[in-house]
Scaffold this motif. Structure first.
Motif, PDB file in Angstrom:
ATOM      1  N   GLN A  29       2.555   1.811  -0.300  1.00 52.48           N
ATOM      2  CA  GLN A  29       3.564   0.793  -0.579  1.00 52.48           C
ATOM      3  C   GLN A  29       2.813  -0.424  -1.119  1.00 52.48           C
ATOM      4  O   GLN A  29       2.050  -1.046  -0.385  1.00 52.48           O
ATOM      5  CB  GLN A  29       4.302   0.464   0.723  1.00 52.48           C
ATOM      6  CG  GLN A  29       5.225  -0.722   0.642  1.00 52.48           C
ATOM      7  CD  GLN A  29       6.475  -0.436  -0.194  1.00 52.48           C
ATOM      8  OE1 GLN A  29       7.178   0.522   0.052  1.00 52.48           O
ATOM      9  NE2 GLN A  29       6.719  -1.270  -1.188  1.00 52.48           N
ATOM     10  N   ALA A  30       3.022  -0.748  -2.372  1.00 49.32           N
ATOM     11  CA  ALA A  30       2.306  -1.890  -2.963  1.00 49.32           C
ATOM     12  C   ALA A  30       2.950  -3.195  -2.511  1.00 49.32           C
ATOM     13  O   ALA A  30       4.163  -3.254  -2.286  1.00 49.32           O
ATOM     14  CB  ALA A  30       2.332  -1.786  -4.485  1.00 49.32           C
ATOM     15  N   ASP A  31       2.142  -4.237  -2.372  1.00 47.71           N
ATOM     16  CA  ASP A  31       2.695  -5.560  -2.052  1.00 47.71           C
ATOM     17  C   ASP A  31       2.519  -6.510  -3.238  1.00 47.71           C
ATOM     18  O   ASP A  31       1.863  -6.175  -4.227  1.00 47.71           O
ATOM     19  CB  ASP A  31       2.072  -6.125  -0.766  1.00 47.71           C
ATOM     20  CG  ASP A  31       0.574  -6.346  -0.889  1.00 47.71           C
ATOM     21  OD1 ASP A  31       0.054  -6.399  -2.033  1.00 47.71           O
ATOM     22  OD2 ASP A  31      -0.077  -6.465   0.152  1.00 47.71           O
ATOM     23  N   GLN A  32       3.133  -7.671  -3.123  1.00 46.77           N
ATOM     24  CA  GLN A  32       3.145  -8.605  -4.254  1.00 46.77           C
ATOM     25  C   GLN A  32       1.737  -9.036  -4.668  1.00 46.77           C
ATOM     26  O   GLN A  32       1.451  -9.170  -5.863  1.00 46.77           O
ATOM     27  CB  GLN A  32       3.994  -9.837  -3.932  1.00 46.77           C
ATOM     28  CG  GLN A  32       3.951 -10.840  -5.076  1.00 46.77           C
ATOM     29  CD  GLN A  32       4.969 -11.944  -4.966  1.00 46.77           C
ATOM     30  OE1 GLN A  32       5.767 -11.974  -4.039  1.00 46.77           O
ATOM     31  NE2 GLN A  32       4.956 -12.854  -5.928  1.00 46.77           N
ATOM     32  N   GLY A  33       0.861  -9.230  -3.686  1.00 43.45           N
ATOM     33  CA  GLY A  33      -0.488  -9.684  -4.003  1.00 43.45           C
ATOM     34  C   GLY A  33      -1.215  -8.713  -4.933  1.00 43.45           C
ATOM     35  O   GLY A  33      -1.864  -9.123  -5.907  1.00 43.45           O
ATOM     36  N   LEU A  34      -1.085  -7.442  -4.622  1.00 38.52           N
ATOM     37  CA  LEU A  34      -1.720  -6.403  -5.430  1.00 38.52           C
ATOM     38  C   LEU A  34      -1.104  -6.350  -6.834  1.00 38.52           C
ATOM     39  O   LEU A  34      -1.801  -6.276  -7.847  1.00 38.52           O
ATOM     40  CB  LEU A  34      -1.557  -5.059  -4.711  1.00 38.52           C
ATOM     41  CG  LEU A  34      -2.119  -3.797  -5.356  1.00 38.52           C
ATOM     42  CD1 LEU A  34      -3.589  -3.957  -5.714  1.00 38.52           C
ATOM     43  CD2 LEU A  34      -1.924  -2.608  -4.410  1.00 38.52           C
ATOM     44  N   LEU A  35       0.216  -6.446  -6.883  1.00 38.41           N
ATOM     45  CA  LEU A  35       0.901  -6.360  -8.188  1.00 38.41           C
ATOM     46  C   LEU A  35       0.659  -7.608  -9.035  1.00 38.41           C
ATOM     47  O   LEU A  35       0.575  -7.520 -10.257  1.00 38.41           O
ATOM     48  CB  LEU A  35       2.390  -6.103  -7.976  1.00 38.41           C
ATOM     49  CG  LEU A  35       2.631  -4.684  -7.440  1.00 38.41           C
ATOM     50  CD1 LEU A  35       4.001  -4.565  -6.806  1.00 38.41           C
ATOM     51  CD2 LEU A  35       2.441  -3.646  -8.529  1.00 38.41           C
ATOM     52  N   ASP A  36       0.531  -8.764  -8.391  1.00 40.59           N
ATOM     53  CA  ASP A  36       0.208  -9.982  -9.140  1.00 40.59           C
ATOM     54  C   ASP A  36      -1.137  -9.835  -9.854  1.00 40.59           C
ATOM     55  O   ASP A  36      -1.323 -10.323 -10.965  1.00 40.59           O
ATOM     56  CB  ASP A  36       0.165 -11.199  -8.218  1.00 40.59           C
ATOM     57  CG  ASP A  36       1.559 -11.715  -7.853  1.00 40.59           C
ATOM     58  OD1 ASP A  36       2.536 -11.271  -8.480  1.00 40.59           O
ATOM     59  OD2 ASP A  36       1.647 -12.550  -6.938  1.00 40.59           O
ATOM     60  N   LYS A  37      -2.069  -9.161  -9.192  1.00 41.30           N
ATOM     61  CA  LYS A  37      -3.367  -8.928  -9.836  1.00 41.30           C
ATOM     62  C   LYS A  37      -3.240  -7.880 -10.941  1.00 41.30           C
ATOM     63  O   LYS A  37      -3.713  -8.064 -12.058  1.00 41.30           O
ATOM     64  CB  LYS A  37      -4.399  -8.440  -8.797  1.00 41.30           C
ATOM     65  CG  LYS A  37      -4.928  -9.547  -7.916  1.00 41.30           C
ATOM     66  CD  LYS A  37      -6.129  -9.091  -7.104  1.00 41.30           C
ATOM     67  CE  LYS A  37      -5.686  -8.326  -5.861  1.00 41.30           C
ATOM     68  NZ  LYS A  37      -6.769  -7.888  -5.004  1.00 41.30           N
ATOM     69  N   HIS A  38      -2.570  -6.788 -10.589  1.00 44.28           N
ATOM     70  CA  HIS A  38      -2.438  -5.672 -11.538  1.00 44.28           C
ATOM     71  C   HIS A  38      -1.716  -6.102 -12.813  1.00 44.28           C
ATOM     72  O   HIS A  38      -2.085  -5.689 -13.915  1.00 44.28           O
ATOM     73  CB  HIS A  38      -1.685  -4.529 -10.849  1.00 44.28           C
ATOM     74  CG  HIS A  38      -1.400  -3.362 -11.731  1.00 44.28           C
ATOM     75  ND1 HIS A  38      -2.352  -2.417 -12.045  1.00 44.28           N
ATOM     76  CD2 HIS A  38      -0.274  -2.988 -12.392  1.00 44.28           C
ATOM     77  CE1 HIS A  38      -1.819  -1.505 -12.847  1.00 44.28           C
ATOM     78  NE2 HIS A  38      -0.564  -1.825 -13.077  1.00 44.28           N
ATOM     79  N   TYR A  39      -0.670  -6.897 -12.646  1.00 46.58           N
ATOM     80  CA  TYR A  39       0.144  -7.321 -13.797  1.00 46.58           C
ATOM     81  C   TYR A  39      -0.100  -8.787 -14.149  1.00 46.58           C
ATOM     82  O   TYR A  39       0.821  -9.483 -14.570  1.00 46.58           O
ATOM     83  CB  TYR A  39       1.623  -7.092 -13.504  1.00 46.58           C
ATOM     84  CG  TYR A  39       2.082  -5.647 -13.630  1.00 46.58           C
ATOM     85  CD1 TYR A  39       1.765  -4.878 -14.753  1.00 46.58           C
ATOM     86  CD2 TYR A  39       2.892  -5.059 -12.656  1.00 46.58           C
ATOM     87  CE1 TYR A  39       2.207  -3.565 -14.888  1.00 46.58           C
ATOM     88  CE2 TYR A  39       3.342  -3.737 -12.788  1.00 46.58           C
ATOM     89  CZ  TYR A  39       2.995  -3.009 -13.908  1.00 46.58           C
ATOM     90  OH  TYR A  39       3.435  -1.716 -14.045  1.00 46.58           O
ATOM     91  N   GLN A  40      -1.350  -9.254 -14.005  1.00 41.81           N
ATOM     92  CA  GLN A  40      -1.604 -10.694 -14.214  1.00 41.81           C
ATOM     93  C   GLN A  40      -1.225 -11.166 -15.621  1.00 41.81           C
ATOM     94  O   GLN A  40      -0.822 -12.315 -15.794  1.00 41.81           O
ATOM     95  CB  GLN A  40      -3.047 -11.044 -13.868  1.00 41.81           C
ATOM     96  CG  GLN A  40      -4.099 -10.215 -14.555  1.00 41.81           C
ATOM     97  CD  GLN A  40      -5.460 -10.372 -13.878  1.00 41.81           C
ATOM     98  OE1 GLN A  40      -6.248 -11.211 -14.274  1.00 41.81           O
ATOM     99  NE2 GLN A  40      -5.732  -9.588 -12.856  1.00 41.81           N
ATOM    100  N   GLN A  41      -1.294 -10.283 -16.611  1.00 44.88           N
ATOM    101  CA  GLN A  41      -0.915 -10.670 -17.991  1.00 44.88           C
ATOM    102  C   GLN A  41       0.595 -10.856 -18.145  1.00 44.88           C
ATOM    103  O   GLN A  41       1.059 -11.395 -19.144  1.00 44.88           O
ATOM    104  CB  GLN A  41      -1.348  -9.605 -19.019  1.00 44.88           C
ATOM    105  CG  GLN A  41      -2.682  -8.945 -18.771  1.00 44.88           C
ATOM    106  CD  GLN A  41      -3.841  -9.915 -18.868  1.00 44.88           C
ATOM    107  OE1 GLN A  41      -3.692 -11.022 -19.386  1.00 44.88           O
ATOM    108  NE2 GLN A  41      -4.991  -9.540 -18.327  1.00 44.88           N
TER     109      GLN A  41
END
Ligand code: IDP
Length: 161
Positions: free
Chosen positions: A50-62
């Protein structure tokens, strides 16, 4: 025996593939894996999480400034996803071709998105867009020791001697 494990560097290119929450809900995980296996790529890491916002903010930083980012975040955290690392010759470029256009309506038939998705906001998979991006993204999703180096028995048949 270690000699066998060490494939030449050009066969060790790696990419990150995410089977997104819509695809997990739709029971498409096996189908996505099968396509990469059948092509001849080597699975070197995989987990359901289960991904959290912190991980996705990094993954989708662009993409964080894009108007659709809140919806993307809600989608990507709506349920578990499967993160995988695939390895092989030109795996980044081949995987992008196998995944198809971001916009599902533009994705060619025969690609994962062209075969399984209807809309850009539910497009089944993620795949890294360059070798450098892949290196960074794999670091976001996996610890170094979660990647498994293993000898692929069919290497000569897949790539030639
Ligand atoms: P990619 O996934 O094909 O590399 P990107 O442009 O990096 O495409 O976008 C990342 C993800 O953001 C897409 O796969 C899709 O899930 C989402 N996305 C991109 N554009 C839109 C949009 O216009 N509306 C909703 N979601 C979008």
């Amino acid at each position: 025996w270690l000699c066998g494990v060490l494939a030449p560097p050009e066969l060790q290119e790696k990419t990150l593939v995410l089977v997104k929450p819509d695809a997990v809900q739709r029971r498409l995980v096996g189908n996505v894996i099968q396509r990469f296996e059948r092509r001849g790529f080597k699975l070197v890491a995989m987990k359901l999480l289960q991904a959290d916002q912190g991980l996705l903010d990094k993954h989708y930083q662009q993409l964080r400034q894009k108007p659709f980012y809140p919806a993307l975040l809600a989608y990507m955290t709506s349920g578990p996803l499967v993160a995988m690392v695939w390895e092989g010759y030109n795996v980044v470029r081949s995987t992008r071709a196998m995944v198809g256009d971001t916009d599902s309506a533009a994705a060619a038939a025969g690609t994962i998105r062209g075969d399984f998705s209807m809309h850009v906001s539910r497009n089944v998979v993620h795949a890294s867009d360059s070798v450098e991006t892949a290196r960074r993204e794999i670091g976001f999703w996996f610890q170094r020791d979660e990647l498994v180096a293993w000898e692929s028995g069919d290497q000569d048949y897949t790539y030639g001697p």
